[in-house]
Design an enzyme around this catalytic site. Structure first.
Site, PDB file in Angstrom:
ATOM      1  CB  CYS A  83      -0.991   0.031   1.156  1.00  0.00           C
ATOM      2  SG  CYS A  83       0.055  -0.125   2.631  1.00  0.00           S
ATOM      3  CB  CYS A 142      49.484 -10.681  -9.255  1.00  0.00           C
ATOM      4  SG  CYS A 142      49.416  -9.086  -9.871  1.00  0.00           S
ATOM      5  CG  ASP A 189      13.138  28.343 -32.132  1.00  0.00           C
ATOM      6  OD1 ASP A 189      13.478  29.517 -32.234  1.00  0.00           O
ATOM      7  OD2 ASP A 189      13.781  27.500 -33.041  1.00  0.00           O
ATOM      8  CG  ASP A 197      15.504  26.696 -29.516  1.00  0.00           C
ATOM      9  OD1 ASP A 197      15.444  27.885 -29.662  1.00  0.00           O
ATOM     10  OD2 ASP A 197      15.389  25.936 -30.264  1.00  0.00           O
TER      11      ASP A 197
END
Length: 826
Positions: A21, A89, A511, A715
């Site tokens: 819930c 190693c 634009d 923009d």
């Protein structure tokens, strides 16, 4: 928590199991949010996902995950063991572990020099085998990835599918067993008796026990986890209600003489039917939630499995995870493109509809970029791999959709606050109601049983009917379906907050260049001064002169000459004149091509051309004047043409009640001509790139709620300034990252689609929240018996269980209706 200059904020997203819930989500947010170094926590109950922003210098992801698991929830992780080539190693072990552990999403890395393997525990939605491979190659090791068939997880490994099948098995067992219990409990009414009463009780006890403690075990387990960690949730209510009915009935069965004075009624049928109904609700809910969240699965299914790679002149087929940067991939017609790349050889058409929502194929040739998971339709192409794994466009889309589906709308905060305190309040109300009816029931109403039993029925009904599941599911399921539907259409809505803000907008600013227009100027007309200078001759000379220019207007002239098949002549003394035009010598003639300022600078008379220049400008075109040997011979009209669907999209947006504004750096006359074509009355002309954000702010200062639509780097500030930023998918990454909504294609109709879809989704959220609050507001008083004294209406616990379950299902089902969304126009 304030951040210091050394703070390094990272974001971590992962799936969470065990939530039942909204109270669970609130609990996790509170506990994780209290950790030192955690900046922000958002847990989405519907999406079963958490997003945590944290300071990596103060806390690591494992500590966050450990805390969540400590309070009884499951963090969904993946693990795997991979072979490593190049270990020699002990220092290799340390180096390798350190490199892998530094990857976002890797929780633990354990390397073994003896077996030359590394065991990893990681968050699958954040990192994967391709990322491990890339990281180790950077430090000189090679990881052995399993074949694709081994990497893929089947449906049986999907946690959601596991949950669904588990619930299905529990429900079917409980349904059959509960039906038998119900028949026995109603034997006197149905069959006139048959089984002695005490024997019937023992049989029902034997049948009810596995229903409660197998079928309903998840409620008891999760309720116990909550109790041991100091919180309660809906499992507490279910466990307490069913166990009360079961334990009382068990006591009467085992000690009938002790309870003889209280009557012989038992409530096994109540306990088992509550369990069965709630399991049914959980099963339907799990199925509906699976449908709600399948958008990400659909996107993931788009990923190709294998790739054909050219190695040493030989074609080999490998798993996509094994593709490396710069690999040359062969793609035949009808095949999916495996990864993002650049076409090295060939020409074709590409179906990108699964990513952009645009149905028309796109023509591609050498040098063009292609997107992984798009379909090669017509030609054989060779593609150089450029972006792999998490860097691909599809992976970015999946990540954006996951983040959106895991987000919350601010409207959900009230529901979360209510859910956080709801369970303790309900238990208190149920307890007070039990005591009230036990003590005063006989004196205020004619009750059908002893006051103590009646009080217990009231107690159980309140506990069961009040589970706040619907409240928790109201917002996240609508967001999941809405953002998923948007992803199918190529509209990426970045979260619940964007969904909530978009319905408040009243103004949308576009634009012009590259958004309302194609962004590619075209030569539309050529006005010649006399018959000697024909259009072909003028265009041939102009194109020859423009060969050396990179200006977009030059490209328009060259493209027009190419379309007409005109041959170009050599140019001598070429000179580019920035801001003015170009000059040079063609076939021994001195030629200049440019604007009025260039002509005036060269003292070339223009009086006779003024009407033509004015006419071209009034049509929204840029006039290019050509003079040969200081005499004007022609005026070329060049313009950036509006997109095919621009006018229809503007009309549709106006129909949605939006005031449409066009912003451009063009001269007002040119801007007005373009706006008239589109039906836009409000125009901002001669706006410099750096002033776009200021213009948006001015509108907002007037009380307007503004959306900004753009596609370029310049923009990005305006997109960030606006209430909602919308970036076109044909634009730059900066604009896409800044925006609240990203459109994966260049269709302007997608802007209107985004508005309609967002408004529909938010409408569903409000509907869901209204019905969830209404259900609980109505259900608890009725269950408490407020209508019983006057009308004899009492809510049976079994009916309460059915109503509670169906309330959650109805909320999810209402959200699923968003899938039917069909844009009003195309």
């Amino acid at each position: 928590m304030p951040t210091s200059p050394t703070t390094e904020i990272q974001s971590l997203s992962f799936g969470i199991g065990g939530m039942t819930c909204a109270g669970c989500a609130s609990r996790i947010e509170k506990v994780v949010g209290s950790l030192e170094g955690v900046e922000k926590t958002s847990v989405n109950f519907g999406a079963e996902q958490a997003t945590v922003d944290f300071d990596s210098s103060s806390i690591n992801p494992q500590a966050i995950i450990d805390k969540i698991e400590l309070i009884g929830f499951e963090v969904r992780k993946s693990s795997g063991t991979f072979g490593v080539v190049g270990m020699s190693c002990a220092s290799c072990v340390s180096r390798l572990e350190s490199k892998l552990a530094s990857l976002p999403g890797v929780l633990e890395a354990r390397a073994s020099l003896a077996t030359e393997e590394v065991a990893l525990e990681y968050l699958e939605n954040k990192v994967g085998p391709a990322d491990f491979k890339k990281a180790l190659e950077e430090i000189g090791y090679e990881i052995k990835l399993p074949e694709q068939s081994e990497l893929q997880t089947g449906e049986e490994d999907d946690p959601h599918q596991k949950e669904y099948h588990s619930l299905k098995n529990r429900f079917l067992f409980s349904l059959v067993t509960s039906a038998i219990v119900m028949l026995i409990s109603m034997q006197d009414l149905l069959f006139g008796g048959g089984i002695p009463a005490q024997m019937a009780r023992w049989i029902m006890l034997g049948l009810s026990t596995p229903v409660l403690f197998y079928g309903g075990s998840l409620f008891f387990v999760r309720a116990w986890k909550g109790l041991t960690h100091g919180y309660s949730d809906m499992n507490t209510l279910i466990a307490l209600g069913t166990f009360t009915a079961y334990s009382y009935s068990t006591a009467i069965t085992i000690f009938p003489e002790v309870f003889k004075g209280a009557g012989d009624a038992v409530f096994y049928d109540t306990a088992v039917m509550i369990t069965t109904f709630i399991l049914m609700g959980r099963l339907l809910e799990a199925r509906a939630k699976g449908k709600a969240s399948n958008a990400i699965k659909k996107l993931m299914d788009l990923r190709p499995v294998t790739a054909r790679v050219l190695k040493d002149g030989e074609e080999i087929e490998i798993a996509v995870e094994r593709v490396q940067s710069e690999d040359v991939i062969l793609v035949r017609p009808g095949e999916k493109i495996p990864v993002d790349g650049e076409i090295l050889e060939g020409a074709t058409t590409i179906d990108e509809s699964m990513l952009t929502g645009e149905s028309l194929p796109v023509e591609k040739t050498t040098g063009h970029d292609v997107v992984g998971a798009s379909v090669n339709l017509t030609g054989f192409i060779k593609v150089k791999a450029t972006r792999l794994g998490a860097d691909t466009v599809l992976s970015h889309i999946i990540q954006m959709v996951e983040q959106a589906q895991g987000s919350k709308a601010p409207i959900q905060r009230l529901a979360d606050k209510v859910a956080g305190i709801f369970v303790p309040v309900v238990i208190a109300v149920a307890t007070v109601s039990f005591i009230f009816w036990w003590q005063f029931g006989d004196s205020i109403a004619k009750i059908p049983m002893s006051s103590g039993l009646f009080g217990m029925v009231i107690f159980v009904s309140i506990l069961i009917v009040a589970c706040p599941c619907a409240l928790g599911l109201a917002t996240p399921t609508a967001i999941m379906v809405g953002t998923g539907k948007g992803a199918e259409m190529g509209v990426l809505i970045k979260g619940g907050e964007s969904l909530e803000r978009i319905h408040q907008l009243d103004t949308i600013v576009f634009d012009k260049t590259g958004t309302l227009t194609e962004g590619r100027p075209r030569l539309l007309q050529v006005h010649c001064v006399n018959s000697e200078n024909t259009e072909e001759r003028v265009l041939g000379i102009a194109a020859s002169l423009e060969q050396g220019s990179e200006h977009p207007l030059a490209r328009a002239v060259l493209n027009a000459a190419q379309e007409k098949g005109l041959s170009l002549q050599p140019v001598d003394l070429f000179k580019a004149l920035p801001g003015f035009g170009v000059s040079g010598s063609v076939a021994g003639q001195s030629v200049v091509l440019g604007n009025k300022s260039l002509m005036q600078d060269r003292e070339i008379p223009l009086e006779s051309m003024e009407p033509i220049l004015e006419d071209v400008t009034n049509q929204g075109q840029t006039p290019m004047i050509m003079a040969i040997d200081s005499q004007v011979v022609a005026v070329l009209g060049v313009a950036d043409t509006v997109k095919e669907d621009a006018a229809a999209a503007i009309k549709r947006l106006k129909g949605l009640g939006l005031d449409v504004v066009m912003m451009t750096g063009d001269h007002p006359v040119t801007a007005r001509a373009v706006a008239d074509q589109l039906g836009i009355s409000n125009v901002m002309a001669e706006v410099l790139p750096g002033d776009k954000a200021d213009q948006v702010k001015r509108l907002m200062d007037k009380g307007k709620k503004v959306a900004m639509v753009g596609d370029g780097i310049n923009d990005a500030p305006a997109l960030a300034q606006a209430d909602i930023g919308i970036a076109m998918g044909s634009g730059t990454d900066v604009a896409m990252e800044t925006a609240d909504i990203a459109l994966m294609g260049s269709r302007l109709m997608a802007v209107a689609d985004a508005f309609e879809l967002s408004r529909l989704t938010f409408s569903k959220i409000r509907q869901n929240l209204f019905w969830a609050f209404f259900y609980n507001t109505l259900g608890v008083p009725v269950a408490a018996g407020v209508l019983f004294p006057a009308f004899g209406i009492l809510l049976n616990p079994m009916v309460a269980a059915l109503a509670m379950s169906l309330s959650s299902v109805s909320v999810v089902s209402n959200s699923l209706l968003i899938k039917r969304f069909n844009p009003a126009a195309t």
